[in-house]
Design an enzyme around this catalytic site. Structure first.
Site, PDB file in Angstrom:
ATOM      1  N   GLY A  63     -34.859 -30.609 -45.308  1.00 51.43           N
ATOM      2  CA  GLY A  63     -33.714 -30.520 -46.212  1.00 51.43           C
ATOM      3  C   GLY A  63     -32.894 -31.809 -46.195  1.00 51.43           C
ATOM      4  N   CYS A 107     -35.684 -16.451 -43.885  1.00 51.86           N
ATOM      5  CA  CYS A 107     -34.514 -17.308 -43.606  1.00 51.86           C
ATOM      6  C   CYS A 107     -33.323 -16.460 -43.187  1.00 51.86           C
ATOM      7  CB  CYS A 107     -34.188 -18.166 -44.819  1.00 51.86           C
ATOM      8  SG  CYS A 107     -34.107 -17.257 -46.351  1.00 51.86           S
ATOM      9  N   LYS A 114     -43.482 -27.623 -56.526  1.00 52.14           N
ATOM     10  CA  LYS A 114     -44.415 -27.982 -55.456  1.00 52.14           C
ATOM     11  C   LYS A 114     -44.296 -26.897 -54.400  1.00 52.14           C
ATOM     12  CE  LYS A 114     -45.198 -29.475 -51.835  1.00 52.14           C
ATOM     13  NZ  LYS A 114     -45.900 -28.739 -50.756  1.00 52.14           N
ATOM     14  N   GLY A 154     -36.462 -24.548 -47.249  1.00 54.44           N
ATOM     15  CA  GLY A 154     -37.339 -24.893 -46.131  1.00 54.44           C
ATOM     16  C   GLY A 154     -36.528 -25.232 -44.902  1.00 54.44           C
ATOM     17  N   SER A 155     -37.053 -26.145 -44.099  1.00 55.77           N
ATOM     18  CA  SER A 155     -36.423 -26.443 -42.809  1.00 55.77           C
ATOM     19  C   SER A 155     -35.211 -27.362 -42.968  1.00 55.77           C
ATOM     20  CB  SER A 155     -37.448 -27.101 -41.883  1.00 55.77           C
ATOM     21  OG  SER A 155     -37.857 -28.329 -42.429  1.00 55.77           O
ATOM     22  N   THR A 156     -34.347 -27.324 -41.971  1.00 57.07           N
ATOM     23  CA  THR A 156     -33.162 -28.179 -41.944  1.00 57.07           C
ATOM     24  C   THR A 156     -33.567 -29.651 -41.964  1.00 57.07           C
ATOM     25  OG1 THR A 156     -32.102 -26.485 -40.637  1.00 57.07           O
ATOM     26  CG2 THR A 156     -31.048 -28.622 -40.627  1.00 57.07           C
ATOM     27  N   GLU A 186     -33.136 -21.448 -34.703  1.00 62.76           N
ATOM     28  CA  GLU A 186     -33.976 -20.552 -35.510  1.00 62.76           C
ATOM     29  C   GLU A 186     -35.387 -20.520 -34.928  1.00 62.76           C
ATOM     30  OE1 GLU A 186     -34.967 -21.801 -39.569  1.00 62.76           O
ATOM     31  OE2 GLU A 186     -34.489 -19.775 -40.231  1.00 62.76           O
ATOM     32  N   GLU A 224     -31.556 -24.567 -49.363  1.00 62.82           N
ATOM     33  CA  GLU A 224     -31.530 -23.279 -48.663  1.00 62.82           C
ATOM     34  C   GLU A 224     -32.379 -23.456 -47.414  1.00 62.82           C
ATOM     35  OE1 GLU A 224     -32.277 -20.453 -47.005  1.00 62.82           O
ATOM     36  OE2 GLU A 224     -33.403 -19.454 -48.613  1.00 62.82           O
TER      37      GLU A 224
HETATM   38  P1  NDP Z   1     -40.791 -27.416 -44.214  1.00 65.02           P
HETATM   39  O1  NDP Z   1     -39.374 -27.668 -44.444  1.00 65.02           O
HETATM   40  O2  NDP Z   1     -41.631 -28.493 -43.650  1.00 65.02           O
HETATM   41  O3  NDP Z   1     -41.491 -26.978 -45.590  1.00 65.02           O
HETATM   42  C1  NDP Z   1     -40.800 -26.411 -46.685  1.00 65.02           C
HETATM   43  C2  NDP Z   1     -41.322 -27.018 -47.984  1.00 65.02           C
HETATM   44  O4  NDP Z   1     -41.031 -28.420 -48.016  1.00 65.02           O
HETATM   45  C3  NDP Z   1     -42.837 -26.913 -48.142  1.00 65.02           C
HETATM   46  O5  NDP Z   1     -43.181 -26.730 -49.495  1.00 65.02           O
HETATM   47  C4  NDP Z   1     -43.284 -28.274 -47.656  1.00 65.02           C
HETATM   48  O6  NDP Z   1     -44.553 -28.591 -48.137  1.00 65.02           O
HETATM   49  C5  NDP Z   1     -42.219 -29.157 -48.224  1.00 65.02           C
HETATM   50  N1  NDP Z   1     -42.089 -30.461 -47.576  1.00 65.02           N
HETATM   51  C6  NDP Z   1     -42.468 -30.827 -46.319  1.00 65.02           C
HETATM   52  N2  NDP Z   1     -42.172 -32.123 -46.105  1.00 65.02           N
HETATM   53  C7  NDP Z   1     -41.584 -32.594 -47.229  1.00 65.02           C
HETATM   54  C8  NDP Z   1     -41.041 -33.854 -47.614  1.00 65.02           C
HETATM   55  N3  NDP Z   1     -41.031 -34.900 -46.801  1.00 65.02           N
HETATM   56  N4  NDP Z   1     -40.496 -33.965 -48.843  1.00 65.02           N
HETATM   57  C9  NDP Z   1     -40.468 -32.928 -49.684  1.00 65.02           C
HETATM   58  N5  NDP Z   1     -40.983 -31.698 -49.384  1.00 65.02           N
HETATM   59  C10 NDP Z   1     -41.531 -31.533 -48.162  1.00 65.02           C
HETATM   60  O7  NDP Z   1     -40.937 -26.154 -43.350  1.00 65.02           O
HETATM   61  P2  NDP Z   1     -42.194 -25.775 -42.442  1.00 65.02           P
HETATM   62  O8  NDP Z   1     -43.186 -25.162 -43.293  1.00 65.02           O
HETATM   63  O9  NDP Z   1     -42.688 -26.946 -41.644  1.00 65.02           O
HETATM   64  O10 NDP Z   1     -41.539 -24.760 -41.446  1.00 65.02           O
HETATM   65  C11 NDP Z   1     -40.824 -25.263 -40.312  1.00 65.02           C
HETATM   66  C12 NDP Z   1     -39.575 -24.490 -40.065  1.00 65.02           C
HETATM   67  O11 NDP Z   1     -38.731 -24.522 -41.211  1.00 65.02           O
HETATM   68  C13 NDP Z   1     -39.776 -23.012 -39.828  1.00 65.02           C
HETATM   69  O12 NDP Z   1     -40.193 -22.725 -38.562  1.00 65.02           O
HETATM   70  C14 NDP Z   1     -38.416 -22.497 -40.165  1.00 65.02           C
HETATM   71  O13 NDP Z   1     -37.533 -22.700 -39.098  1.00 65.02           O
HETATM   72  C15 NDP Z   1     -37.984 -23.354 -41.303  1.00 65.02           C
HETATM   73  N6  NDP Z   1     -38.263 -22.722 -42.594  1.00 65.02           N
HETATM   74  C16 NDP Z   1     -37.263 -22.100 -43.236  1.00 65.02           C
HETATM   75  C17 NDP Z   1     -37.522 -21.451 -44.414  1.00 65.02           C
HETATM   76  C18 NDP Z   1     -36.475 -20.734 -45.153  1.00 65.02           C
HETATM   77  O14 NDP Z   1     -36.780 -19.777 -45.868  1.00 65.02           O
HETATM   78  N7  NDP Z   1     -35.249 -21.159 -45.086  1.00 65.02           N
HETATM   79  C19 NDP Z   1     -38.833 -21.393 -45.003  1.00 65.02           C
HETATM   80  C20 NDP Z   1     -39.815 -22.123 -44.274  1.00 65.02           C
HETATM   81  C21 NDP Z   1     -39.516 -22.760 -43.117  1.00 65.02           C
HETATM   82  P3  NDP Z   1     -45.823 -28.296 -47.198  1.00 65.02           P
HETATM   83  O15 NDP Z   1     -45.696 -26.923 -46.686  1.00 65.02           O
HETATM   84  O16 NDP Z   1     -46.935 -28.441 -48.151  1.00 65.02           O
HETATM   85  O17 NDP Z   1     -45.765 -29.332 -46.122  1.00 65.02           O
END
Ligand code: NDP
Length: 484
Positions: A236, A287, A178, A231-233, A386, A253
């Site tokens: 996560g 990240c 996804k 993705g985000s903390t 971050e 991660e």
């Molecule tokens: P998110 O954690 O929201 O998104 C990361 C992934 O998780 C996306 O594919 C998202 O889908 C998916 N996701 C969102 N909500 C859920 C859920 N409830 N259950 C399962 N999967 C979910 O990050 P954001 O895009 O909102 O970014 C916000 C912040 O996160 C950034 O500003 C940054 O600080 C951090 N971040 C860190 C990253 C890294 O590489 N470590 C990468 C991206 C973000 P969808 O996008 O379709 O909502």
């Protein structure tokens, strides 16, 4: 490129391009213009369920019986197909994310390398034989988890796909991906190329759509045996809770606030371009961005002045302009970065330098300038949180002990760098930094496909990349045979 997608981009489930169960779509927005340029299928829990079933069927069928060497050949062929399509995939990635075309091309090449690396490694994931009691033979088998669920973000969609999917398939799992609703087109294309490479239907499924709907459905699906999340903390934590409810392992991660430590004996000419690139590249949306610049106090003023000069020369433009960086990903990101900058200014932190926006940028784009602040108080949000934008926080430190204390002072622990000519200090500091990767007199590592990567503390747990990822993507079974 022979991809079965036509607009709108659809899911790829069981080897077929399919619409969402509701028929609904989501708009894709070009970060450089703010305009809609494509549509994707808005995945539902039903779509995820179909994908998980398709993955299980692949494991029960051809894919589950495919020998490791053959899995490896298919993945390496996919790597070659990605290489053959670098240009087309790079432009898709650049439009989807706003990144410069040079970075996008590099990302696609690194993606190809993941499939090549793990393809070559597929038949080298061996078990063990353990000497045991007389009359017994014991072997430890390495087996796939089964169906693996993968959630990747928007900052490096193709690379992140390669990083998590290639080891999963190499280890013999069947995967459901996804990707982010904000940037996922390259992932759909690459999944189509995987079919061309000979991957059986169902071994890799891609369901696009919203995180809180499709992502949440994937992480809570009882048919998923392993979860990989980047993705985000905050999300996560939700993913880990969902994994716990189903008793499945997960790799998280989650980003960082990575320090770049500059000691006064460092080769400052060498350090300067790394320091700038580590935060400006991909508009700070990495990240492992080097977002804290920690400089020994006797060279703080002079070195930070050089960094400020370099920041003033950075230029922001569209992917095709191919300057130092592009726009931020979306309006939320822009608001987030602007708030960090406004709060820092309101706190009276000196803004030392800003980069330049190129002339003639589309007015609807999510533009921001690389920005250098310093000295940033150690307990300020800009020093601890971050930003995920091109904002660098400079801070002075006294001595080695102070540098280590400051480097470890945030909730994150992903990567860090130490710049010094003193070999003993290089090793001491590297050992004491609480993070998953330390760079000595460098930063970033050409994709780092073969280098284990991951965090501690709020940066997550588990390791991706390198051979360790293959081990994470598999599980052991100990077979004890009493034969007399
Ligand atoms: P998110 O954690 O929201 O998104 C990361 C992934 O998780 C996306 O594919 C998202 O889908 C998916 N996701 C969102 N909500 C859920 C859920 N409830 N259950 C399962 N999967 C979910 O990050 P954001 O895009 O909102 O970014 C916000 C912040 O996160 C950034 O500003 C940054 O600080 C951090 N971040 C860190 C990253 C890294 O590489 N470590 C990468 C991206 C973000 P969808 O996008 O379709 O909502």
């Amino acid at each position: 490129m022979n991809a079965p997608q036509s607009a709108p981009y659809q899911h790829l489930v069981d080897g077929r391009s399919v619409a969402a169960s509701t028929g609904e779509t989501l708009p894709m927005i070009d970060p450089s213009t703010g305009a809609v340029f494509a549509h994707i299928a808005a995945g539902t829990a039903d779509d995820i369920d179909r994908a998980v079933r398709a993955a299980q069927a692949a494991l029960d069928g051809t894919w589950g019986r495919t020998p490791a060497a053959e899995r490896g050949r298919i993945l390496q062929k996919l790597g070659r197909l990605i290489e053959d399509n670098v240009e087309a995939l790079a432009w898709i990635e650049a439009q989807d994310t706003g990144k410069t075309i040079t970075v996008a091309r590099n990302d696609i090449r690194v993606t190809a390398r993941y499939f090549d690396f793990y393809g070559a490694a597929a038949d080298k994931l061996h078990g063990q034989v353990i000497p045991f009691l007389d009359g017994y033979s014991v072997s430890v088998l390495r087996e796939p988890h089964g169906v693996t669920g993968h959630i990747v973000p928007w900052n490096y969609p193709a690379q992140q796909m390669g990083r998590t999917i290639a080891p999963a398939l190499a280890a013999g799992n069947a995967a459901v991906l996804k990707p982010s609703e904000d940037a996922c087109l390259s992932c759909v294309r690459i999944a189509a190329l995987a079919l061309e490479a000979g991957l059986p239907p169902g071994a890799l499924n891609v369901v696009t759509g919203l995180g809180e709907i499709a992502g949440a459905a994937l992480t809570s699906h009882p048919g998923v045996n392993f979860i990989s999340f980047t993705g985000s903390t905050e999300v996560g934590q939700l993913v880990q809770a969902a994994a716990a409810r189903n008793h499945v392992p997960c790799v998280l991660e989650l980003g960082g606030k990575s320090p770049q430590l500059i000691f006064s004996d460092a080769d400052l000419d060498a350090a300067l371009p790394f320091v700038v690139r580590a935060i400006v590249q991909n508009t700070g949306q990495t990240c492992s961005a080097g977002s804290r610049l920690l400089v020994q106090k006797d060279i703080y003023e002079t070195f930070v002045a050089r960094v400020a000069d370099a920041f003033r020369k950075t230029r922001v433009g569209t992917p095709a302009m191919d300057l130092d960086c592009g726009p931020l990903m979306n309006a939320t990101q822009l608001g987030r970065v602007q708030k960090f900058v406004a709060d820092a200014l309101a706190s009276g932190i000196p803004l030392l330098a800003e980069g330049l926006l190129a002339d003639g940028l589309p007015s609807g784009g999510y533009w921001t300038k690389p920005t250098l602040f310093g000295p940033v108080p150690r307990d300020h949000a800009l020093a601890c949180n971050e930003v995920f934008g091109p904002v660098l926080a400079a801070m002075p430190f006294d001595d080695e002990a102070d540098a280590i204390r400051l480097a470890n002072a945030t909730d994150f622990g992903l990567v860090g760098s130490v710049w010094t000519r003193d070999g003993d200090r290089q090793q001491r500091v590297a050992k004491r930094m609480r993070c998953g990767q330390v760079f000595i007199n460098c930063y970033g590592a050409a994709g780092g496909v073969e280098l284990p990567f991951g965090g501690v503390k709020k940066s997550g747990h588990g390791r991706e990349k390198g051979f360790l990822a293959l081990e994470h993507m598999s599980i052991t079974k100990t077979v004890i045979h009493r034969h007399g």
